[in-house]
Design an enzyme around this catalytic site. Structure first.
Site, PDB file in Angstrom:
ATOM      1  N   ARG A   1      -0.828   4.863  -1.220  1.00 29.30           N
ATOM      2  CA  ARG A   1      -1.757   5.975  -1.040  1.00 29.30           C
ATOM      3  C   ARG A   1      -2.502   5.916   0.282  1.00 29.30           C
ATOM      4  O   ARG A   1      -2.644   6.924   0.952  1.00 29.30           O
ATOM      5  CB  ARG A   1      -2.772   5.953  -2.185  1.00 29.30           C
ATOM      6  CG  ARG A   1      -3.652   7.176  -2.243  1.00 29.30           C
ATOM      7  CD  ARG A   1      -4.789   6.978  -3.238  1.00 29.30           C
ATOM      8  NE  ARG A   1      -4.369   6.450  -4.501  1.00 29.30           N
ATOM      9  CZ  ARG A   1      -4.085   7.189  -5.586  1.00 29.30           C
ATOM     10  NH1 ARG A   1      -4.204   8.493  -5.538  1.00 29.30           N
ATOM     11  NH2 ARG A   1      -3.713   6.613  -6.718  1.00 29.30           N
TER      12      ARG A   1
ATOM     13  N   CYS B   1       1.683  29.467 -15.938  1.00 34.36           N
ATOM     14  CA  CYS B   1       1.099  29.971 -17.183  1.00 34.36           C
ATOM     15  C   CYS B   1       0.502  28.856 -18.020  1.00 34.36           C
ATOM     16  O   CYS B   1       0.986  28.558 -19.127  1.00 34.36           O
ATOM     17  CB  CYS B   1       2.171  30.712 -17.973  1.00 34.36           C
ATOM     18  SG  CYS B   1       2.920  31.973 -16.963  1.00 34.36           S
TER      19      CYS B   1
ATOM     20  N   PRO C   1       0.824  -1.210   0.000  1.00 35.29           N
ATOM     21  CA  PRO C   1       0.000   0.000   0.000  1.00 35.29           C
ATOM     22  C   PRO C   1       0.857   1.259   0.000  1.00 35.29           C
ATOM     23  O   PRO C   1       1.907   1.306   0.642  1.00 35.29           O
ATOM     24  CB  PRO C   1      -0.776  -0.113   1.319  1.00 35.29           C
ATOM     25  CG  PRO C   1       0.112  -0.913   2.210  1.00 35.29           C
ATOM     26  CD  PRO C   1       0.915  -1.834   1.333  1.00 35.29           C
TER      27      PRO C   1
HETATM   28  N1  LLP Z   1       2.627  -1.523  -6.104  1.00 32.28           N
HETATM   29  C1  LLP Z   1       2.812  -1.249  -7.403  1.00 32.28           C
HETATM   30  C2  LLP Z   1       3.474  -2.243  -8.255  1.00 32.28           C
HETATM   31  C3  LLP Z   1       2.384  -0.016  -7.934  1.00 32.28           C
HETATM   32  O1  LLP Z   1       2.566   0.242  -9.221  1.00 32.28           O
HETATM   33  C4  LLP Z   1       1.750   0.925  -7.087  1.00 32.28           C
HETATM   34  C5  LLP Z   1       1.314   2.225  -7.590  1.00 32.28           C
HETATM   35  C6  LLP Z   1       1.574   0.585  -5.734  1.00 32.28           C
HETATM   36  C7  LLP Z   1       2.030  -0.647  -5.279  1.00 32.28           C
HETATM   37  C8  LLP Z   1       0.950   1.517  -4.752  1.00 32.28           C
HETATM   38  O2  LLP Z   1      -0.365   1.800  -5.078  1.00 32.28           O
HETATM   39  P1  LLP Z   1      -1.263   2.655  -4.060  1.00 32.28           P
HETATM   40  O3  LLP Z   1      -1.517   1.798  -2.848  1.00 32.28           O
HETATM   41  O4  LLP Z   1      -0.521   3.884  -3.737  1.00 32.28           O
HETATM   42  O5  LLP Z   1      -2.508   2.938  -4.841  1.00 32.28           O
HETATM   43  N2  LLP Z   1       0.342   9.061  -9.274  1.00 32.28           N
HETATM   44  C9  LLP Z   1      -0.934   8.398  -9.232  1.00 32.28           C
HETATM   45  C10 LLP Z   1      -0.844   7.013  -8.628  1.00 32.28           C
HETATM   46  C11 LLP Z   1       0.112   6.090  -9.343  1.00 32.28           C
HETATM   47  C12 LLP Z   1       0.216   4.721  -8.725  1.00 32.28           C
HETATM   48  C13 LLP Z   1       1.261   3.903  -9.370  1.00 32.28           C
HETATM   49  N3  LLP Z   1       1.490   2.612  -8.795  1.00 32.28           N
HETATM   50  C14 LLP Z   1      -1.914   9.284  -8.479  1.00 32.28           C
HETATM   51  O6  LLP Z   1      -1.535  10.378  -8.046  1.00 32.28           O
HETATM   52  O7  LLP Z   1      -3.071   8.942  -8.335  1.00 32.28           O
END
Ligand code: LLP
Length: 422
Positions: free
Chosen positions: A278, A346, A276
């Site tokens: 986010r 901008c 995890p």
């Molecule tokens: N594991 C892998 C292989 C991943 O690619 C990701 C996120 C995670 C774990 C973690 O996922 P989370 O639990 O954070 O959802 N910049 C984007 C989010 C990109 C996520 C990429 N991979 C945003 O601001 O929403």
């Protein structure tokens, strides 16, 4: 428990007033709550209780060294996707054996560094990568522990730019090919198969896609075991969503996600790994900005703030919603009014919110963007030569700058003039 609350009419992070931080540090800045980060780790830990498990924090969400130290102290491992992230994990005191290396484009150099420094496993995303890792491991006289990331072809029902589990996405190998790829892996002397990996996307607000993907992984586990592979670890990725719009979003809780894991793969006696990002960091952080101008436009008022798309790119990039609140609590009975809230960059895309109802604001007022602890500071740039903004960590009634704002000089002096021009 919520750690960003109003006290005596001022929004606080734990026991620290955001007005006080703004006065000391200057806006804009990110602020993170230690207690929230710790609680989010614990919530996952509890959700998986009763199953052998290991939580690898996906540091791409927020890789500030202080945040990593908090996670490491809680006992978290790390999910890294680059040599830089690997180096941060080690610098934060995470043992190599607690680091999982994900990502579709690992280079030989990155693989070698992780093999030398210690690694829990590489999550392999393609056959070419598997052969390169085998070569690198053999050249170092070692064996690389691996899982293969399978692409289960399920729709994560999230924003297209952050969905990863459909066959058209670049991630993993098609699950239908998995048996053949594992058979090939078993023949490579530099690799040791330890499990299976899957990650279907980010900001998932429905558990059904997880259920479908994990069921497919359970089925594959049995098949691979029949083929003679020692599948003892399942890395189920990350992706659990958070409420960005608190008034009308209630994504599933980690405890419910834990139940899905238990139901789908709990009977396989595998160690369960999750990644995890986010959910750990997102609602543990705010971005605080000051209104520079209130500008009356045609049919709408703009609030031009001192933060911009370079500081928090999610609204521009994914049309993401971030709740926006006044740092000084409005008096009872004051009606919210609609504003377009924009930054000074901008570009028309430098818009945080359109016709957003918030308390009336004037130049000099402070506002906070909620849910900005994940994919905020890490995705920032210095576009428009706006220096990266500071990050502040709060613990109880204390706060510290955990990344300082560079001066203009520091920013400029990172560039160098070639010798023939001097
Ligand atoms: N594991 C892998 C292989 C991943 O690619 C990701 C996120 C995670 C774990 C973690 O996922 P989370 O639990 O954070 O959802 N910049 C984007 C989010 C990109 C996520 C990429 N991979 C945003 O601001 O929403």
């Amino acid at each position: 428990m919520e750690h960003f609350i109003y006290r005596d009419g001022i929004l606080h992070a734990e026991d620290v007033s955001l007005v006080e931080i703004a006065a000391k540090v200057g806006t804009p800045f990110y602020v993170y709550s230690t207690a929230t980060l710790q609680r989010h780790y614990q919530v996952f830990d509890e959700a998986l209780s009763g199953m052998e498990h290991f939580i690898c924090y996906a540091m791409k969400a927020n890789s500030n060294m202080a945040v990593l130290r908090i996670m490491a102290e809680m006992g978290a491992g790390m999910d890294v996707v680059s040599g830089g992230e690997y180096a941060r994990a080690i610098a934060a005191g995470v043992p190599g054996e607690h680091i999982v290396f994900s990502g579709v484009g690992k280079t030989r150099e990155e693989m070698a560094a992780a093999l030398r420094g210690g690694i829990r496993q590489f999550n392999i995303e393609s056959e070419p990568e598997m052969h390169v890792l085998n070569e690198v491991a053999l050249s170092l006289g070692t064996v690389a522990p691996i899982t293969v990331r399978v692409n289960p072809d399920v729709d994560a029902k999230t924003h297209a730019k952050i969905a990863t589990g459909k066959s058209e996405n670049k991630f993993g190998i098609p699950i239908a090919k998995a048996r053949a790829v594992y058979a090939e892996a078993a023949n490579l002397k530099g690799l040791e198969v330890v499990g299976i990996d899957v990650h279907i996307g980010s900001q998932l607000t429905d558990l059904t896609p997880y259920e479908n993907a994990f069921n497919k992984v359970a089925e594959l586990t049995e098949l691979l075991r029949e083929d003679g592979h020692n599948i003892r670890r399942l890395d189920l990725g990350g992706g659990l969503g958070i409420p960005y719009e608190r008034s009308n979003e209630a994504p599933p809780l980690p405890i419910e996600y834990g139940e899905v894991i238990r139901r789908t793969v709990g009977h396989l006696s595998c160690e369960i790994e999750i990644e995890p990002g986010r959910l750990i960091a997102g609602n543990a952080g705010l971005l605080v900005a000051t209104v520079v101008y209130r500008k009356e436009g045609e049919g709408r008022d703009f609030l031009i703030v001192d933060a911009a798309m370079n500081d928090l790119i999610r609204p521009a990039m994914y049309d993401a919603h971030h709740d926006i609140v006044a740092v000084v609590e409005p008096e009872v009975g004051v009606e919210p009014v609609p504003y377009d809230i924009v930054g000074p960059v901008c570009e028309t895309g430098d818009t945080f919110a359109k016709e957003r109802n918030i308390p009336p604001m004037e130049a000099g007022d402070l506002m906070a963007f909620r849910s900005a602890g994940a994919y905020g500071a890490v995705m920032a740039s210095e576009y428009n030569s706006r220096p990266l903004i500071p990050e502040v960590l709060v613990k109880d009634d204390q706060f510290a700058v955990v990344r300082a704002r560079p001066t203009y000089e520091e920013m400029i002096n990172r560039d160098t003039i070639p010798y023939w021009m001097t």
